[in-house]
Design a protein around this motif. Sequence first.
Motif, short mmCIF file in Angstrom:
data_model
loop_
_atom_site.label_atom_id
_atom_site.label_comp_id
_atom_site.label_asym_id
_atom_site.label_seq_id
_atom_site.Cartn_x
_atom_site.Cartn_y
_atom_site.Cartn_z
N ASP A 2 0.81 -1.21 0.00
CA ASP A 2 0.00 0.00 0.00
C ASP A 2 0.85 1.28 0.00
N ALA A 3 2.12 1.15 0.37
CA ALA A 3 3.02 2.30 0.39
C ALA A 3 4.46 1.82 0.48
N ILE A 4 5.37 2.69 0.04
CA ILE A 4 6.80 2.39 0.10
C ILE A 4 7.47 3.43 0.99
N VAL A 5 8.21 2.95 1.99
CA VAL A 5 8.90 3.81 2.93
C VAL A 5 10.40 3.82 2.61
N ILE A 6 10.98 5.01 2.51
CA ILE A 6 12.43 5.14 2.31
C ILE A 6 12.95 5.97 3.49
N ALA A 7 13.60 5.29 4.43
CA ALA A 7 13.98 5.93 5.70
C ALA A 7 15.36 6.61 5.65
N VAL A 15 21.38 12.20 -9.55
CA VAL A 15 20.08 12.88 -9.53
C VAL A 15 19.18 12.34 -10.64
N SER A 16 19.77 12.13 -11.81
CA SER A 16 19.01 11.61 -12.95
C SER A 16 18.44 10.23 -12.64
N LEU A 17 19.26 9.37 -12.01
CA LEU A 17 18.81 8.02 -11.67
C LEU A 17 17.70 8.07 -10.63
N PHE A 18 17.85 8.91 -9.61
CA PHE A 18 16.82 9.02 -8.58
C PHE A 18 15.50 9.50 -9.18
N ASN A 19 15.57 10.49 -10.05
CA ASN A 19 14.35 10.99 -10.70
C ASN A 19 13.67 9.88 -11.51
N GLU A 20 14.48 9.12 -12.21
CA GLU A 20 13.95 8.00 -13.00
C GLU A 20 13.27 6.98 -12.10
N MET A 21 13.90 6.69 -10.98
CA MET A 21 13.33 5.73 -10.02
C MET A 21 11.99 6.21 -9.48
N MET A 22 11.93 7.47 -9.07
CA MET A 22 10.72 7.98 -8.46
C MET A 22 9.56 8.10 -9.46
N ILE A 23 9.88 8.44 -10.69
CA ILE A 23 8.84 8.49 -11.73
C ILE A 23 8.25 7.10 -11.92
N GLU A 24 9.12 6.11 -11.98
CA GLU A 24 8.66 4.74 -12.19
C GLU A 24 7.88 4.22 -10.99
N MET A 25 8.33 4.55 -9.79
CA MET A 25 7.69 4.04 -8.57
C MET A 25 6.39 4.77 -8.24
N ASN A 26 6.44 6.10 -8.29
CA ASN A 26 5.32 6.90 -7.81
C ASN A 26 4.32 7.28 -8.91
N ILE A 27 4.82 7.66 -10.07
CA ILE A 27 3.93 8.10 -11.15
C ILE A 27 3.41 6.93 -11.98
N SER A 41 3.88 3.42 -11.45
CA SER A 41 3.31 2.31 -10.67
C SER A 41 2.33 2.77 -9.60
N LYS A 42 2.27 4.10 -9.39
CA LYS A 42 1.29 4.73 -8.48
C LYS A 42 1.38 4.27 -7.03
N PHE A 43 2.61 4.02 -6.57
CA PHE A 43 2.79 3.69 -5.15
C PHE A 43 2.94 4.98 -4.34
N PRO A 44 2.18 5.14 -3.26
CA PRO A 44 2.45 6.25 -2.34
C PRO A 44 3.86 6.08 -1.77
N VAL A 45 4.62 7.15 -1.68
CA VAL A 45 5.98 7.08 -1.17
C VAL A 45 6.10 7.96 0.06
N LEU A 46 6.67 7.41 1.13
CA LEU A 46 6.91 8.13 2.37
C LEU A 46 8.42 8.14 2.59
N ALA A 47 9.05 9.30 2.39
CA ALA A 47 10.51 9.37 2.45
C ALA A 47 10.98 10.52 3.33
N ILE A 48 12.19 10.38 3.86
CA ILE A 48 12.79 11.43 4.68
C ILE A 48 14.25 11.62 4.26
N SER A 49 14.80 12.75 4.63
CA SER A 49 16.22 12.98 4.37
C SER A 49 17.05 12.35 5.48
#
Length: 377
Positions: free
Chosen positions: A41-46, A60-72, A74-82
Amino acid sequence: MKILHTADWHIGRKLNGFSLLEEQKDMFQKVLALAIKEEVDAIVIAGDLYDRSVPSVEAVSLFNEMMIEMNITSKFPVLAISGNHDSATRLDTGSPWLKTQNFHLHTKLSQAMEAVELNNIQFYLLPYFEPFHARQYFNDDSLRDIHSSMKTVIEKMKESFDPKKKQVLISHFFAAGASKSDSETPLEVGGLDSVPVDMLNEFDYVALGHLHYKDAIKNTPHVKYSGSLLKYSLSEEHQEKGIRLVDINESEVVSEFIPLTPLRDVHQLTGSFKELTSLEYYSQVNREDYVAISLTDQTVIVNAINELRQIYPRLISLERVNQVTQEKNIEKKEETLIQLKPEVLLKRYFEEVTEKELSAKQQIWLEEAIIENSLER
């Protein structure tokens, strides 16, 4: 609710000069495939999305690619922190409109006080922070260590707890009793006091990042590290890497670690130069892996590193077994060595490296060099 708990991606990390972007992309694909298979139901990145506060363009390019694929896609809600490796300021750029896509990226202590609610669960996203952040936010000069700061933070969070809902903390710190690996220096662990585990009992589950070993802390069913996705030092050679699948229901919270196989592993190889360069030996080794080699030879092998790299292209270090022992002995005698004369130090160093004594001619050269140097001064 079922969540996938991961952390410490360290995108852009290098292993002794070797870029790990290919391995990181491969592991991300495996994480995403598992998330789809398990219908989470969600993906947590701690925390520690990047390895540096100013990541490379490629990272940065790889991270953007990952997040587009995961969140946009595949439509997974993402909960992430720095994390402590991330730049909170840089990561915060764009977070307001990411939130509209169900991508919750918290980088400020102030954001942690307001829960993100999904499926009747309150998620508190607490990014890496230091005591001075707490002093500023609460306007309280008494907050001088992580212990008192965290206690105050949790008390503030509790004010918004809904007794009819479950509470999950996502954070990035060093929990009391946890163990770390060589890839986490004291500075990276924060240089701060640890947070007592019993302080976290108010939460039904605590998804931690910061330490790279999934079992860095034990006997705490509701407080877990996911560990890093890859092995980032030789000290992590025997650690399983993967993610945690967490099932949160009305009666219990079950956390299951699921190992994932990396594209390339990290290994220590020990043997003689002749053995390690024999077809019989290296045909049984995955030579595409990252390897650290310890030679057992008693004599110096000329051009050893270049010849070994012809066989093991991802050679990350080369040392001699007896050299390691010598180095440890040197450390124990460090104070004594500092007091020795330069000519004695140089003579000992020559003998330890070559395992031979200076010849008469070399001794004369050494003495002449020291005299000449002293005259120049």
